[in-house]
Design a protein around this motif. Structure first.
Motif, PDB file in Angstrom:
ATOM      1  N   LYS A 344       0.844  -1.190   0.000  1.00  0.00           N
ATOM      2  CA  LYS A 344       0.000   0.000   0.000  1.00  0.00           C
ATOM      3  C   LYS A 344       0.880   1.239   0.000  1.00  0.00           C
ATOM      4  O   LYS A 344       2.081   1.176   0.272  1.00  0.00           O
ATOM      5  CB  LYS A 344      -0.951   0.006   1.197  1.00  0.00           C
ATOM      6  CG  LYS A 344      -0.289   0.077   2.565  1.00  0.00           C
ATOM      7  CD  LYS A 344      -1.348   0.033   3.683  1.00  0.00           C
ATOM      8  CE  LYS A 344      -0.711   0.126   5.070  1.00  0.00           C
ATOM      9  NZ  LYS A 344      -1.738   0.094   6.151  1.00  0.00           N
ATOM     10  N   ILE A 345       0.261   2.384  -0.316  1.00  0.00           N
ATOM     11  CA  ILE A 345       0.947   3.669  -0.300  1.00  0.00           C
ATOM     12  C   ILE A 345       0.438   4.439   0.913  1.00  0.00           C
ATOM     13  O   ILE A 345      -0.776   4.610   1.083  1.00  0.00           O
ATOM     14  CB  ILE A 345       0.662   4.474  -1.591  1.00  0.00           C
ATOM     15  CG1 ILE A 345       0.961   3.620  -2.831  1.00  0.00           C
ATOM     16  CG2 ILE A 345       1.479   5.759  -1.599  1.00  0.00           C
ATOM     17  CD1 ILE A 345       2.389   3.172  -2.976  1.00  0.00           C
ATOM     18  N   VAL A 346       1.368   4.900   1.760  1.00  0.00           N
ATOM     19  CA  VAL A 346       0.969   5.467   3.050  1.00  0.00           C
ATOM     20  C   VAL A 346       1.560   6.860   3.242  1.00  0.00           C
ATOM     21  O   VAL A 346       2.550   7.244   2.612  1.00  0.00           O
ATOM     22  CB  VAL A 346       1.399   4.553   4.215  1.00  0.00           C
ATOM     23  CG1 VAL A 346       0.767   3.174   4.094  1.00  0.00           C
ATOM     24  CG2 VAL A 346       2.927   4.422   4.278  1.00  0.00           C
ATOM     25  N   ASP A 347       0.928   7.595   4.167  1.00  0.00           N
ATOM     26  CA  ASP A 347       1.462   8.899   4.575  1.00  0.00           C
ATOM     27  C   ASP A 347       2.455   8.681   5.714  1.00  0.00           C
ATOM     28  O   ASP A 347       2.682   7.535   6.147  1.00  0.00           O
ATOM     29  CB  ASP A 347       0.323   9.844   4.961  1.00  0.00           C
ATOM     30  CG  ASP A 347      -0.440   9.397   6.212  1.00  0.00           C
ATOM     31  OD1 ASP A 347       0.053   8.492   6.945  1.00  0.00           O
ATOM     32  OD2 ASP A 347      -1.528   9.944   6.462  1.00  0.00           O
ATOM     33  N   PRO A 348       3.100   9.741   6.239  1.00  0.00           N
ATOM     34  CA  PRO A 348       4.112   9.554   7.291  1.00  0.00           C
ATOM     35  C   PRO A 348       3.590   8.872   8.555  1.00  0.00           C
ATOM     36  O   PRO A 348       4.369   8.315   9.326  1.00  0.00           O
ATOM     37  CB  PRO A 348       4.566  10.994   7.594  1.00  0.00           C
ATOM     38  CG  PRO A 348       4.353  11.723   6.306  1.00  0.00           C
ATOM     39  CD  PRO A 348       3.096  11.137   5.735  1.00  0.00           C
ATOM     40  N   GLY A 356      -3.480   7.355  -6.728  1.00  0.00           N
ATOM     41  CA  GLY A 356      -2.988   8.513  -7.446  1.00  0.00           C
ATOM     42  C   GLY A 356      -2.244   9.508  -6.586  1.00  0.00           C
ATOM     43  O   GLY A 356      -1.667  10.464  -7.100  1.00  0.00           O
ATOM     44  N   THR A 357      -2.233   9.286  -5.253  1.00  0.00           N
ATOM     45  CA  THR A 357      -1.566  10.204  -4.328  1.00  0.00           C
ATOM     46  C   THR A 357      -0.179   9.668  -3.985  1.00  0.00           C
ATOM     47  O   THR A 357      -0.024   8.491  -3.645  1.00  0.00           O
ATOM     48  CB  THR A 357      -2.386  10.373  -3.037  1.00  0.00           C
ATOM     49  OG1 THR A 357      -3.706  10.776  -3.370  1.00  0.00           O
ATOM     50  CG2 THR A 357      -1.743  11.400  -2.116  1.00  0.00           C
ATOM     51  N   ASP A 397      -2.096   3.219  -9.049  1.00  0.00           N
ATOM     52  CA  ASP A 397      -3.251   3.535  -9.880  1.00  0.00           C
ATOM     53  C   ASP A 397      -4.444   2.650  -9.505  1.00  0.00           C
ATOM     54  O   ASP A 397      -4.369   1.815  -8.598  1.00  0.00           O
ATOM     55  CB  ASP A 397      -2.907   3.463 -11.370  1.00  0.00           C
ATOM     56  CG  ASP A 397      -2.660   2.038 -11.871  1.00  0.00           C
ATOM     57  OD1 ASP A 397      -2.986   1.065 -11.170  1.00  0.00           O
ATOM     58  OD2 ASP A 397      -2.144   1.902 -13.005  1.00  0.00           O
ATOM     59  N   GLU A 398      -5.536   2.805 -10.220  1.00  0.00           N
ATOM     60  CA  GLU A 398      -6.773   2.087  -9.897  1.00  0.00           C
ATOM     61  C   GLU A 398      -6.653   0.586 -10.101  1.00  0.00           C
ATOM     62  O   GLU A 398      -7.451  -0.183  -9.557  1.00  0.00           O
ATOM     63  CB  GLU A 398      -7.936   2.647 -10.732  1.00  0.00           C
ATOM     64  CG  GLU A 398      -8.311   4.079 -10.395  1.00  0.00           C
ATOM     65  CD  GLU A 398      -8.799   4.233  -8.954  1.00  0.00           C
ATOM     66  OE1 GLU A 398      -9.431   3.283  -8.437  1.00  0.00           O
ATOM     67  OE2 GLU A 398      -8.539   5.278  -8.353  1.00  0.00           O
ATOM     68  N   ASP A 399      -5.667   0.155 -10.879  1.00  0.00           N
ATOM     69  CA  ASP A 399      -5.478  -1.271 -11.138  1.00  0.00           C
ATOM     70  C   ASP A 399      -4.421  -1.903 -10.231  1.00  0.00           C
ATOM     71  O   ASP A 399      -4.032  -3.058 -10.447  1.00  0.00           O
ATOM     72  CB  ASP A 399      -5.084  -1.481 -12.602  1.00  0.00           C
ATOM     73  CG  ASP A 399      -6.145  -0.980 -13.557  1.00  0.00           C
ATOM     74  OD1 ASP A 399      -7.333  -1.312 -13.355  1.00  0.00           O
ATOM     75  OD2 ASP A 399      -5.790  -0.240 -14.496  1.00  0.00           O
ATOM     76  N   GLY A 400      -3.930  -1.141  -9.256  1.00  0.00           N
ATOM     77  CA  GLY A 400      -2.953  -1.678  -8.321  1.00  0.00           C
ATOM     78  C   GLY A 400      -1.517  -1.618  -8.785  1.00  0.00           C
ATOM     79  O   GLY A 400      -0.636  -2.202  -8.141  1.00  0.00           O
ATOM     80  N   PHE A 401      -1.254  -0.908  -9.887  1.00  0.00           N
ATOM     81  CA  PHE A 401       0.123  -0.759 -10.358  1.00  0.00           C
ATOM     82  C   PHE A 401       0.800   0.399  -9.622  1.00  0.00           C
ATOM     83  O   PHE A 401       0.184   1.444  -9.405  1.00  0.00           O
ATOM     84  CB  PHE A 401       0.151  -0.501 -11.871  1.00  0.00           C
ATOM     85  CG  PHE A 401      -0.173  -1.709 -12.690  1.00  0.00           C
ATOM     86  CD1 PHE A 401       0.844  -2.471 -13.249  1.00  0.00           C
ATOM     87  CD2 PHE A 401      -1.491  -2.099 -12.890  1.00  0.00           C
ATOM     88  CE1 PHE A 401       0.547  -3.598 -14.016  1.00  0.00           C
ATOM     89  CE2 PHE A 401      -1.800  -3.220 -13.652  1.00  0.00           C
ATOM     90  CZ  PHE A 401      -0.773  -3.972 -14.209  1.00  0.00           C
ATOM     91  N   ILE A 402       2.058   0.200  -9.276  1.00  0.00           N
ATOM     92  CA  ILE A 402       2.810   1.163  -8.476  1.00  0.00           C
ATOM     93  C   ILE A 402       3.828   1.877  -9.356  1.00  0.00           C
ATOM     94  O   ILE A 402       4.558   1.249 -10.141  1.00  0.00           O
ATOM     95  CB  ILE A 402       3.520   0.442  -7.313  1.00  0.00           C
ATOM     96  CG1 ILE A 402       2.465  -0.059  -6.314  1.00  0.00           C
ATOM     97  CG2 ILE A 402       4.525   1.346  -6.618  1.00  0.00           C
ATOM     98  CD1 ILE A 402       3.018  -1.023  -5.297  1.00  0.00           C
ATOM     99  N   TYR A 403       3.886   3.196  -9.205  1.00  0.00           N
ATOM    100  CA  TYR A 403       4.787   4.044  -9.987  1.00  0.00           C
ATOM    101  C   TYR A 403       5.724   4.771  -9.021  1.00  0.00           C
ATOM    102  O   TYR A 403       5.274   5.596  -8.213  1.00  0.00           O
ATOM    103  CB  TYR A 403       3.987   5.063 -10.809  1.00  0.00           C
ATOM    104  CG  TYR A 403       3.011   4.423 -11.764  1.00  0.00           C
ATOM    105  CD1 TYR A 403       3.293   4.333 -13.117  1.00  0.00           C
ATOM    106  CD2 TYR A 403       1.808   3.895 -11.295  1.00  0.00           C
ATOM    107  CE1 TYR A 403       2.402   3.735 -14.005  1.00  0.00           C
ATOM    108  CE2 TYR A 403       0.910   3.286 -12.170  1.00  0.00           C
ATOM    109  CZ  TYR A 403       1.209   3.205 -13.521  1.00  0.00           C
ATOM    110  OH  TYR A 403       0.324   2.610 -14.377  1.00  0.00           O
TER     111      TYR A 403
END
Length: 517
Positions: A344-348, A356-357, A397-403
């Motif tokens: 997952k993508i997380v904040d501090p 997208g964030t 993104d919406e499909d679970g791909f990480i950039y």
């Protein structure tokens, strides 16, 4: 789960098939299965006790593959030392892990006195092919003179190995990986990256590195064939692929670029390769396009991971390298979560961010390390509420791909190798003429990123860029040393007196969509 299960399965199901190929020498899985219990017994016969740490400093070889399993068979904790590090760096690792034994090959036997200076160690084994130096035990003699011992391998969350990486504090950190970490990672390699008993895999990444060790265990579990190069060399790679009909390779993008641009590229038949896994840094579009054109039989799969997650965490399959239903944007992704891995993508604060964030990549699963050896505070900072915080800035993104777009931690990746700025800064600061220093990564077409040291000299002192670079070579690995040195009168500081590296980096990365290369 225990690491030796990979070997016993290979011996049981593939006993007559080739296990290892190295320097003209070939061994079947039956032969490897007979040698490993004898080597394990020989190591224990030297006086090494279960749970003690056993270091190895050697280039890739068939013997190194055997050692990966013999150490586990004897219930010893393996500590692979980095063949690219300077002696002082490996001395630190030896002492930090409290190693009771050491194996070296021909390339590093001469370093033994320096490695062991002030370190009481009686058990040093020579695993090379040249005559064994005086005072060292011979690898083949240990095997020949020892009766096979029963498998005493640890299991589950027992410690299998300590793998040293660079550190933000300037000292390497020992990543503790368990048997479960490796077996789960191996199953993921088979499921995600298509390893099978028909795989003929060429080892070009160092076996001290997870990009070497992780596929070595996975390939053994699958019952494939290991083709060992001592280290990456374009001509050796060409010859091995052509001679042994290698069908699977792993390269960092820099290596792919070197192959494509080598003057002898067209002289070799490389068509046996089916899969090429690449990672450690993004593949430039121009390099990927050239590789697809010039190597039409190869399918490229991107892998993202880190030592702390036993390597593979995210992957980008071959079909997403092309325009299609999802459009061309997927080619810019690192990929999506591997099987059995939560990403997952997380904040501090560790809260998951909307798609997208940009935030930090966090990973959870059975591949996440036990922690850092003797560093509970660093472990607690990295693993929070069961999630490994990677230090890589990215969005999903919406499909679970990480950039991946940036790095939260102060790290540079050059030629696929992780370089922590603090390690380089410590070396630069040790030069008597240096007052202040900041090390950053800047774009480089060949290496992805290059190490740049920005230096402020002491009043009245003088030093050339080359003098500072030469000084660093005496303290840290060559690949970590600055490629360029710039001199400034002062460095930009925050109100709290912290060097503003973002200000230093900005001019070099201006106009780019991401601040990593």
């Amino acid at each position: 789960m225990q690491l030796t299960q990979a070997l016993t399965r290979a011996v049981q199901t593939r006993h007559g098939h080739l296990a290892t190929i190295y320097n003209g020498r070939q061994r079947t899985w039956r032969e490897v299965g007979e040698r490993v219990p004898r080597l394990a017994a020989g190591l224990r016969g030297l006086g090494l006790k279960p749970g003690e740490r056993l270091a190895v400093l050697a280039l890739n070889s068939d013997n190194y593959i055997e050692l990966l399993f013999a150490a586990a068979w004897a219930n010893l904790v393996l500590v692979p030392l980095n063949t690219r590090w300077a002696v002082p760096e490996n001395v630190y690792s030896l002492r930090d892990a409290g190693c009771a034994g050491l194996l070296v090959d021909d390339a590093f036997a001469a370093q033994v006195p320096d490695l062991l200076a002030g370190h009481a160690m009686q058990h040093v084994v020579h695993m090379g092919d040249a005559p064994t130096p005086a005072g060292l035990h011979a690898y083949e003699a240990l095997i020949a003179q020892s009766a096979p011992m029963a498998d005493e391998c640890g299991r589950f969350d027992d410690l299998y190995g300590i793998f040293y990486t660079g550190g933000t504090t300037g000292h390497p950190k020992g990543v503790m990986l368990s048997h479960t970490n490796f077996i789960v990672s191996s199953i993921n390699w088979i499921a995600t990256l298509h390893f099978s008993d028909q795989t003929v895999y060429m080892h070009s990444a160092g076996l001290f590195h997870l990009a070497g060790t992780s596929p070595a265990v996975a390939l053994t579990l699958a019952g494939g064939t290991h083709v060992c190069l001592p280290k990456f060399d374009a001509v050796l790679a060409f010859e091995a692929i052509q001679t042994h009909r290698v069908n699977y390779v792993l390269f960092v993008p820099t290596m792919v670029n070197m192959l494509l641009n080598h003057p002898d590229f067209s002289r070799y038949d490389l068509s046996s390769v089916r899969y090429c896994e690449y990672g450690a840094s993004p593949m430039p579009d121009a390099v990927l396009a050239a590789a697809i054109e010039k190597l039409p039989t190869w399918e490229f799969i991107q892998g993202y991971g880190m030592t702390e997650t036993a390597a593979l965490t995210v992957s980008l399959p071959w079909r997403f390298h092309f325009d299609g239903d999802h459009g061309p944007a997927k080619r810019a992704a690192a990929g999506r979560a591997a099987f059995g891995v939560d990403v997952k993508i997380v904040d501090p604060e560790g809260r998951e961010l909307p798609r997208g964030t940009v935030g930090e990549i966090a990973v959870r699963g059975a591949q996440v390390m036990l922690g850092y050896w003797n560093k509970p505070e660093a472990t607690a900072a990295a693993i929070r509420n069961g999630w490994m915080h990677t230090g890589d800035g990215a969005w999903m993104d919406e499909d679970g791909f990480i950039y991946i777009v940036d790095r939260v931690k102060d790290m540079i990746i050059s030629g696929g190798e992780n370089i922590y700025s603090k390690e380089v800064e410590n070396a630069v600061h040790a030069h008597p003429a240096v007052r202040e220093c900041a090390v950053i990564g800047v774009p480089d077409e060949k290496w992805g990123e290059a190490v740049l040291a920005i230096v402020v000299l002491k009043d009245g002192q003088q030093a050339t860029a080359q003098a500072i670079i030469d000084h660093c070579h005496t303290l840290i690995a060559n690949y970590k040393c600055p490629r360029k040195v710039e001199f400034r009168d002062a460095l930009p500081l925050s109100g709290a007196g912290k060097i503003l590296k973002n200000v230093l980096r900005e001019p070099y990365w201006q106009g780019r969509t991401r601040a990593v290369h």
